[in-house]
Enzyme design. Structure first.
Site, mmCIF file in Angstrom:
data_model
loop_
_atom_site.group_PDB
_atom_site.id
_atom_site.type_symbol
_atom_site.label_atom_id
_atom_site.label_comp_id
_atom_site.label_asym_id
_atom_site.label_seq_id
_atom_site.Cartn_x
_atom_site.Cartn_y
_atom_site.Cartn_z
ATOM 1 N N LYS A 167 34.287 67.828 33.933
ATOM 2 C CA LYS A 167 34.212 66.662 34.815
ATOM 3 C C LYS A 167 35.467 65.838 34.606
ATOM 4 O O LYS A 167 36.037 65.828 33.512
ATOM 5 C CB LYS A 167 32.978 65.811 34.479
ATOM 6 C CG LYS A 167 32.521 64.974 35.645
ATOM 7 C CD LYS A 167 31.833 65.839 36.675
ATOM 8 C CE LYS A 167 31.166 65.051 37.760
ATOM 9 N NZ LYS A 167 30.254 65.915 38.533
HETATM 10 P P1 NAD Z 1 29.594 59.520 47.432
HETATM 11 O O1 NAD Z 1 30.671 58.680 46.890
HETATM 12 O O2 NAD Z 1 29.862 60.385 48.614
HETATM 13 O O3 NAD Z 1 28.321 58.605 47.776
HETATM 14 C C1 NAD Z 1 27.743 57.736 46.863
HETATM 15 C C2 NAD Z 1 26.719 56.904 47.621
HETATM 16 O O4 NAD Z 1 25.992 56.104 46.697
HETATM 17 C C3 NAD Z 1 27.341 55.936 48.628
HETATM 18 O O5 NAD Z 1 26.535 55.900 49.798
HETATM 19 C C4 NAD Z 1 27.245 54.599 47.913
HETATM 20 O O6 NAD Z 1 27.225 53.491 48.807
HETATM 21 C C5 NAD Z 1 25.922 54.790 47.205
HETATM 22 N N1 NAD Z 1 25.686 53.831 46.116
HETATM 23 C C6 NAD Z 1 26.549 53.389 45.179
HETATM 24 N N2 NAD Z 1 25.943 52.469 44.404
HETATM 25 C C7 NAD Z 1 24.667 52.373 44.871
HETATM 26 C C8 NAD Z 1 23.544 51.592 44.500
HETATM 27 N N3 NAD Z 1 23.617 50.715 43.491
HETATM 28 N N4 NAD Z 1 22.384 51.741 45.198
HETATM 29 C C9 NAD Z 1 22.310 52.612 46.226
HETATM 30 N N5 NAD Z 1 23.341 53.372 46.617
HETATM 31 C C10 NAD Z 1 24.502 53.250 45.950
HETATM 32 O O7 NAD Z 1 29.067 60.400 46.194
HETATM 33 P P2 NAD Z 1 28.298 61.784 46.245
HETATM 34 O O8 NAD Z 1 29.294 62.877 46.204
HETATM 35 O O9 NAD Z 1 27.279 61.724 47.316
HETATM 36 O O10 NAD Z 1 27.602 61.781 44.800
HETATM 37 C C11 NAD Z 1 26.389 61.086 44.551
HETATM 38 C C12 NAD Z 1 25.750 61.626 43.288
HETATM 39 O O11 NAD Z 1 25.536 63.046 43.434
HETATM 40 C C13 NAD Z 1 26.581 61.494 42.015
HETATM 41 O O12 NAD Z 1 25.705 61.338 40.919
HETATM 42 C C14 NAD Z 1 27.277 62.839 41.905
HETATM 43 O O13 NAD Z 1 27.673 63.143 40.578
HETATM 44 C C15 NAD Z 1 26.152 63.739 42.375
HETATM 45 N N6 NAD Z 1 26.582 65.057 42.864
HETATM 46 C C16 NAD Z 1 27.487 65.201 43.859
HETATM 47 C C17 NAD Z 1 27.823 66.458 44.324
HETATM 48 C C18 NAD Z 1 28.751 66.674 45.491
HETATM 49 O O14 NAD Z 1 28.887 67.823 45.932
HETATM 50 N N7 NAD Z 1 29.363 65.648 46.050
HETATM 51 C C19 NAD Z 1 27.251 67.595 43.731
HETATM 52 C C20 NAD Z 1 26.301 67.428 42.715
HETATM 53 C C21 NAD Z 1 25.973 66.142 42.295
#
Ligand code: NAD
Length: 420
Positions: A109
């Site tokens: 990461k």
């Molecule tokens: P992103 O940046 O695309 O989206 C994050 C979202 O969370 C946004 O809508 C933001 O406004 C929202 N957010 C932030 N703080 C918040 C709060 N306090 N309350 C509610 N919503 C809030 O990120 P992502 O890629 O969607 O990743 C989200 C999670 O999924 C992370 O934990 C990441 O590690 C995990 N993840 C992502 C992927 C991927 O392929 N992108 C894969 C596996 C896991």
């Protein structure tokens, strides 16, 4: 020294989970240490010119947990809370996810402590390119392959590909995954994580004897994972009643019209202000009665305080680390919430990243149908493995998923010897 370096509540969570599973597996002490601690911690300073002409120095990290089963694979996160402890925890979870899915990768990461929402596109490009330059001695298609995570996206991956390729003198698409399609990204990668969350949650509904069509869902976070989870669930007839983002939460009892919501978010950048929904307290959103609650934003949002108040049938962990160990114990004691742990639930992203990496080596792109069919086959296999193992040993799904993964890593370390 180790504890000071990694002092962070998310790392404490990953370490506690590991110790618990290592106890369950009766892992010998030497293997335990070797499986737990990362191979490499890399921290760099990233100076960039801000738009106002000033210079600012950011801190960037990359943790390579294991190279035992292949290159390191894992996302790059831009968020103000990023530190070495948080990134280490996320790298450790990536190792378990890759091992559980039987992908030939170790976990990694990366992250830069910054607030991308307050930075211009030019500043983000300079930050990304400089970070990539600093990482060049440590990354490569057979060494460490990054992907998007919170605060980064396919544009970030395009800048990384370009910086790395400019350095090598020819295009190297396999240096990252989650790239745009015009740069040899994979069909289906953008929606892969959310598609996987919805697919696994639907499996759980079936297993509980509930119908998918007409079920209800609440999704926290409306970024890459949250929005695609919501769209996919809705396409299967699930009523997504509430969603939230960093600005707040919205609710519609009859189910949100996600096509209209998508347009609203594209126009305004937030779910707030959508005229076919009411505003709701974001904490109360998590406590609404629903079949599926999918936290898809931050870590540690299901806590000892709100775990007793959850009214969902299934907790589908789209985010990494959304449930604290205290909350886990409460949910286990309750016994009425079917928890789908992050390493299984959100594994669709890294699985299609693996497909993208394979396609880049083959110089042969698959169709979206091929990608999604292979993804669902692999997720189904992992789901069956985890739920079967949990049932046989009378343990939680999280312990089962991590036990399968940790044993896999421990076995390869034993086969290879002391070096990896
Ligand atoms: P992103 O940046 O695309 O989206 C994050 C979202 O969370 C946004 O809508 C933001 O406004 C929202 N957010 C932030 N703080 C918040 C709060 N306090 N309350 C509610 N919503 C809030 O990120 P992502 O890629 O969607 O990743 C989200 C999670 O999924 C992370 O934990 C990441 O590690 C995990 N993840 C992502 C992927 C991927 O392929 N992108 C894969 C596996 C896991």
């Amino acid at each position: 020294m180790r504890q000071t370096l990694l002092q962070n509540p998310v790392f404490a969570m990953a370490a506690e989970q590991f110790d618990q599973v290592a106890d369950f597996l009766n892992l010998p002490d030497d293997l335990r240490e070797r499986c737990k601690w990362p191979k490499r911690f890399i921290t760099v300073t990233v100076p960039i010119r801000r738009d106002d002409g000033s210079t600012e120095v950011f801190f960037g990290h990359r943790v390579q947990h294991h190279l035992t089963r292949g290159p390191v694979k894992g996302g790059l996160r831009y968020h103000p809370s990023v530190d070495l402890g948080e990134i280490t925890a996320l790298a450790i979870w990536m190792t378990w996810k890759c091992a559980l899915m039987d992908l030939p990768f170790g976990g990694g990461k990366g992250g830069i402590a910054c607030d991308p929402r307050t930075m211009s596109s030019g500043e983000l490009e300079r930050l990304t390119r400089r970070f990539t330059m600093e990482m060049i001695p440590f990354i490569g298609p057979e060494i460490d392959v990054m992907a998007p995570d919170m605060g980064t996206n396919e544009q970030t991956m395009a800048w990384m590909t370009d910086t790395y390729s400019t350095h090598t003198g020819h295009l190297v698409p396999s240096i990252v995954t989650g790239k745009p399609l015009n740069l040899q990204g994979s069909s289906g990668r953008a929606r892969a994580t959310g598609h996987g969350v919805a697919f696994i949650a639907s499996n759980a509904l079936h297993q509980l004897g509930l119908r998918v069509d007409g079920a209800s869902a609440v999704v926290q976070g409306f970024g890459n994972v949250g929005s695609h989870t919501a769209y996919t669930l809705a396409s299967h007839g699930v009523h997504v009643r509430g969603v939230s983002d960093v600005n707040g939460a919205i609710w519609n009892d009859r189910g949100l019209d996600l096509t209209k919501l998508r347009h609203h978010v594209a126009k305004t950048g937030t779910v707030i202000g959508f005229n076919e929904a009411d505003a709701m307290d974001p904490e109360l959103l998590l406590q609404q009665a629903c079949d599926i609650l999918a936290p898809c934003a931050l870590d540690r949002v299901i806590t000892a305080e709100n775990a007793p108040l959850l009214r969902c049938r299934i907790l589908a962990e789209g985010a990494n680390g959304p449930t604290t160990p205290e909350a886990d114990r409460i949910l286990e004691a309750r016994g009425d919430v079917f928890v789908i742990p992050d390493v299984l639930c959100n594994a669709g992203g890294v699985t299609v990243s693996y497909f993208e990496w394979v396609q880049n080596f083959q110089h042969f792109l698959w169709t979206e149908r091929e990608v999604i069919t292979r993804l669902e086959t692999m997720l189904q296999k992992a789901y069956t493995k985890v739920t079967g193992f949990a049932k046989r040993h009378q343990i939680s799904h999280r312990t089962a998923a991590q036990a399968i993964a940790i044993q896999t890593v421990a076995d390869v370390k034993s086969s290879r010897g002391l070096f990896p």
